[in-house]
Design an enzyme around this catalytic site. Sequence first.
Site, PDB file in Angstrom:
ATOM      1  N   LEU A   1       0.827  -1.208   0.000  1.00  0.00           N
ATOM      2  CA  LEU A   1       0.000   0.000   0.000  1.00  0.00           C
ATOM      3  C   LEU A   1       0.859   1.254   0.000  1.00  0.00           C
ATOM      4  O   LEU A   1       1.895   1.301   0.660  1.00  0.00           O
ATOM      5  CB  LEU A   1      -0.898   0.032   1.246  1.00  0.00           C
ATOM      6  CG  LEU A   1      -1.753  -1.198   1.495  1.00  0.00           C
ATOM      7  CD1 LEU A   1      -2.424  -1.094   2.856  1.00  0.00           C
ATOM      8  CD2 LEU A   1      -2.774  -1.351   0.405  1.00  0.00           C
TER       9      LEU A   1
ATOM     10  N   SER B   1       9.717   8.596  -1.252  1.00  0.00           N
ATOM     11  CA  SER B   1       9.050   7.562  -0.464  1.00  0.00           C
ATOM     12  C   SER B   1       9.926   6.941   0.611  1.00  0.00           C
ATOM     13  O   SER B   1      11.141   6.831   0.471  1.00  0.00           O
ATOM     14  CB  SER B   1       8.556   6.442  -1.385  1.00  0.00           C
ATOM     15  OG  SER B   1       7.549   6.929  -2.243  1.00  0.00           O
TER      16      SER B   1
ATOM     17  N   ILE C   1       4.311  -0.938   3.443  1.00  0.00           N
ATOM     18  CA  ILE C   1       3.675   0.370   3.517  1.00  0.00           C
ATOM     19  C   ILE C   1       4.643   1.404   2.947  1.00  0.00           C
ATOM     20  O   ILE C   1       5.768   1.530   3.418  1.00  0.00           O
ATOM     21  CB  ILE C   1       3.318   0.751   4.978  1.00  0.00           C
ATOM     22  CG1 ILE C   1       2.450  -0.336   5.620  1.00  0.00           C
ATOM     23  CG2 ILE C   1       2.656   2.116   5.026  1.00  0.00           C
ATOM     24  CD1 ILE C   1       1.131  -0.610   4.920  1.00  0.00           C
ATOM     25  N   GLU C   2       4.186   2.110   1.920  1.00  0.00           N
ATOM     26  CA  GLU C   2       4.967   3.186   1.318  1.00  0.00           C
ATOM     27  C   GLU C   2       4.364   4.502   1.766  1.00  0.00           C
ATOM     28  O   GLU C   2       3.163   4.737   1.593  1.00  0.00           O
ATOM     29  CB  GLU C   2       4.934   3.070  -0.200  1.00  0.00           C
ATOM     30  CG  GLU C   2       5.693   4.170  -0.917  1.00  0.00           C
ATOM     31  CD  GLU C   2       5.663   4.026  -2.425  1.00  0.00           C
ATOM     32  OE1 GLU C   2       6.128   4.977  -3.097  1.00  0.00           O
ATOM     33  OE2 GLU C   2       5.140   3.011  -2.946  1.00  0.00           O
ATOM     34  N   LEU C   3       5.166   5.345   2.352  1.00  0.00           N
ATOM     35  CA  LEU C   3       4.750   6.688   2.735  1.00  0.00           C
ATOM     36  C   LEU C   3       5.321   7.635   1.695  1.00  0.00           C
ATOM     37  O   LEU C   3       6.540   7.808   1.604  1.00  0.00           O
ATOM     38  CB  LEU C   3       5.262   7.049   4.125  1.00  0.00           C
ATOM     39  CG  LEU C   3       4.858   6.093   5.250  1.00  0.00           C
ATOM     40  CD1 LEU C   3       5.431   6.564   6.584  1.00  0.00           C
ATOM     41  CD2 LEU C   3       3.348   5.931   5.328  1.00  0.00           C
TER      42      LEU C   3
END
Length: 140
Positions: A85, A123, A134-136
């Site tokens: 995500l 990212s 989890i990609e921020l």
Amino acid sequence: MLEPHSKGAGILAMIKATALDHLVLTVADPARTVEFYENLLGMELREFGENRKALHFGQQKINLHRAGHEFEPKAHAPLPGSADLCFLVEGTAQDNAARLSKAGIAVEEGPVPRTGATGPVISLYLRDPDGNLIELAHRS
């Protein structure tokens, strides 16, 4: 079943998608998942229906299914830890990397340049309690 179009063939869209409303995560421990996403990303838990849980953020939500107790209909092979995500987040990648470090959350990769849906992002990658990637993403 619809057949995939050959490369270079015209695409006929039967229905036009306009936004993502929600997605479903199959998780081992819903309470632990809720704590992670509330504390890390400021999502809001909302309960609905018969003992159902969803994490709301912006105009989207993530419905949670406990592994082995999924709601019907469900994915063909729902498994905890199988999602990847990407969330757009506020702040800078450097500031958020420092926040994650201070909280004891390991960054697996980043900050690194990537291409988001609307353009370039920077990212950070980490894992949630089930091992989902989890990609921020930070707009650059």
